[in-house]
Design a protein around this motif. Structure first.
Motif: not given
Length: 435
Positions: A360-377
């Motif tokens: 459960h926590l790994e899924a949250i981590r992956e989801q939030e990490l991908q959001k952060a990467f998409s904002r970094m450009g």
């Protein structure tokens, strides 16, 4: 899941029943496959010795699993369940663990503290691993039993001077020869014409103890001459005459004392074989094989006395009392080892919840990490991505460390169950599908 042991031993069954249940190593694989072939048996291992047959199993459900083991024993022995039941013992969970540890330590042996049982438990582990009949639960339990047996022998004096089945057989011979001379004492065997039938581990110990008790020489008979010659070569200071098994009749005619220890399925010596022989002296036959190598009907032949493993109790009783205090010390070590395994076993209840929490926590981590990467450009380098990903994993592991440790920790089952329910409700963890 449920841990259980079903078996019988020298304490619960006479040798004529034990030999019906004996499982030689060459049929262990098929026996394990037969046990594992039942859906109720998840893991299984077999301990088969001259004094016991025990089946250790991890069962899906206690009652149905024990029925499956009982049916296997009935098929294997040819005895009905009603005939078997009076001789069988069954231990569950904590009692099953304690029993195995006592067996490996030599505390449940006919000869208190005897060392050969530990090598037999090691063999049980090896065969279970080779034939893939044991999994993580029994592998952990059996391996811990072996280490416990070693610990008892290294941290107490239980193994010091402990007699084996073979040495007890030699002492029985000394006692019977002494009684024939009107003495209630162990006497030297220097005047006896001695033969040993079989060239395995038990026979090696027999010859070793015969030499120590004054035996002047031994005739060693075996089906495979080369095996017997290799064994004889290990005793350069004792005259050992190697003969093929076909010379058995000659030895029965000339020897006064014969020990048998072979893996034969049927008796090698019976009344019909002894009857026509021209004997001039009395003969003592001591059989430490299971199944028995000597038929019970030899007792009807005049001048012949026969003894089997059940007759060793007379000698064993002479040695037991001095060892009981040491055995009590060993019991304290066993209690500690049992507690360690049961804590580990109980902690497994938490594993499914811990795994679901981690997922459960790994899924949250992956989801939030991908959001952060998409904002970094695109300017965010691969190296920087790895650093941030490692940081996020480290945070998750730090968050999980304390709750996981506490869920695994030793605690009464009601408290553990309550803690698991709280975690599942707090994080809205999905329940696993029914098995």
């Amino acid at each position: 899941m449920h841990i259980a042991v079903v078996g019988l031993s020298h304490r619960t069954a006479p040798v004529e029943v034990r030999e019906r249940l004996s499982i030689p190593e060459q049929t262990i694989e098929s026996s394990l496959n037969a046990l594992k072939g039942d859906d109720e048996v998840i893991e299984a291992s077999i301990l088969s010795t001259c004094n016991r047959l025990e089946i250790y199993a991890l069962l899906r459900h206690p009652d149905q699993g024990l029925d499956a083991v009982g049916e296997f024993l009935s098929r294997h022995s040819g005895l009905g369940i009603d005939e078997l039941t009076p001789h069988l013992f069954t231990y569950h969970h904590r009692d099953a663990v304690n029993h195995l540890l006592r067996v490996a330590a030599g505390l449940d042996s006919l000869v208190l503290g005897e060392g050969q049982i530990l090598s037999q438990v090691k063999r049980m582990v090896r065969l279970g691993q080779e034939h893939r009949s044991i999994g993580p639960i029994l592998n952990r339990l059996l391996t811990q039993a072996v280490s416990t047996g070693k610990r008892v022998r290294s941290e107490t004096n239980l193994g010091t001077g402990a007699v084996s089945i073979s040495s007890a057989a030699v002492e029985l011979a000394q006692l019977k020869v002494g009684q024939a001379r009107g003495l209630d004492a162990l006497v030297s065997l220097d005047q006896e014409q001695v033969a040993v039938v079989g060239a395995g581990r038990m026979s090696r110990l027999l010859i070793q103890h015969l030499k120590a008790k004054g035996c002047a020489g031994v005739v060693l008979l075996n089906r495979t001459i080369e095996t017997a010659r290799r064994l004889a070569a290990d005793f350069p200071d004792l005259p050992v005459q190697v003969r093929p098994l076909s010379d058995l009749d000659q030895c029965l005619s000339t020897c006064s004392l014969i020990f048998t220890s072979t893996a034969a399925d049927e008796p090698l010596i019976d009344a019909a074989r002894l009857q026509p022989l021209n004997r001039r002296a009395s003969l003592r036959l001591i059989d430490i094989g299971v199944p028995r190598n000597i038929s019970a009907d030899v007792e009807q032949i005049e001048g012949v006395d026969a003894f089997d493993v059940d007759d060793l109790q007379e000698v064993v009783n002479r040695n037991q009392e001095s060892r009981r205090q040491i055995a009590e010390e060993a019991e304290g070590l066993l209690a500690e080892e049992s507690r360690l395994f049961l804590e580990w076993w109980d902690g497994l209840e938490a594993v499914p919840t811990i795994n679901r929490l981690r997922t459960h926590l790994e899924a949250i981590r992956e989801q939030e990490l991908q959001k952060a990467f998409s904002r970094m450009g695109p300017d965010f380098s691969a190296r920087e991505r790895k650093v941030v990903e490692a940081l996020s994993k480290g945070i998750i592991n730090k968050i999980l460390h304390t709750p996981v440790t506490n869920l695994r920790a030793a605690q009464p089952r009601p408290q553990r169950h309550q803690a698991l329910r709280v975690v599942e409700e707090l994080f809205a963890l999905e329940q696993p599908p029914e098995a």
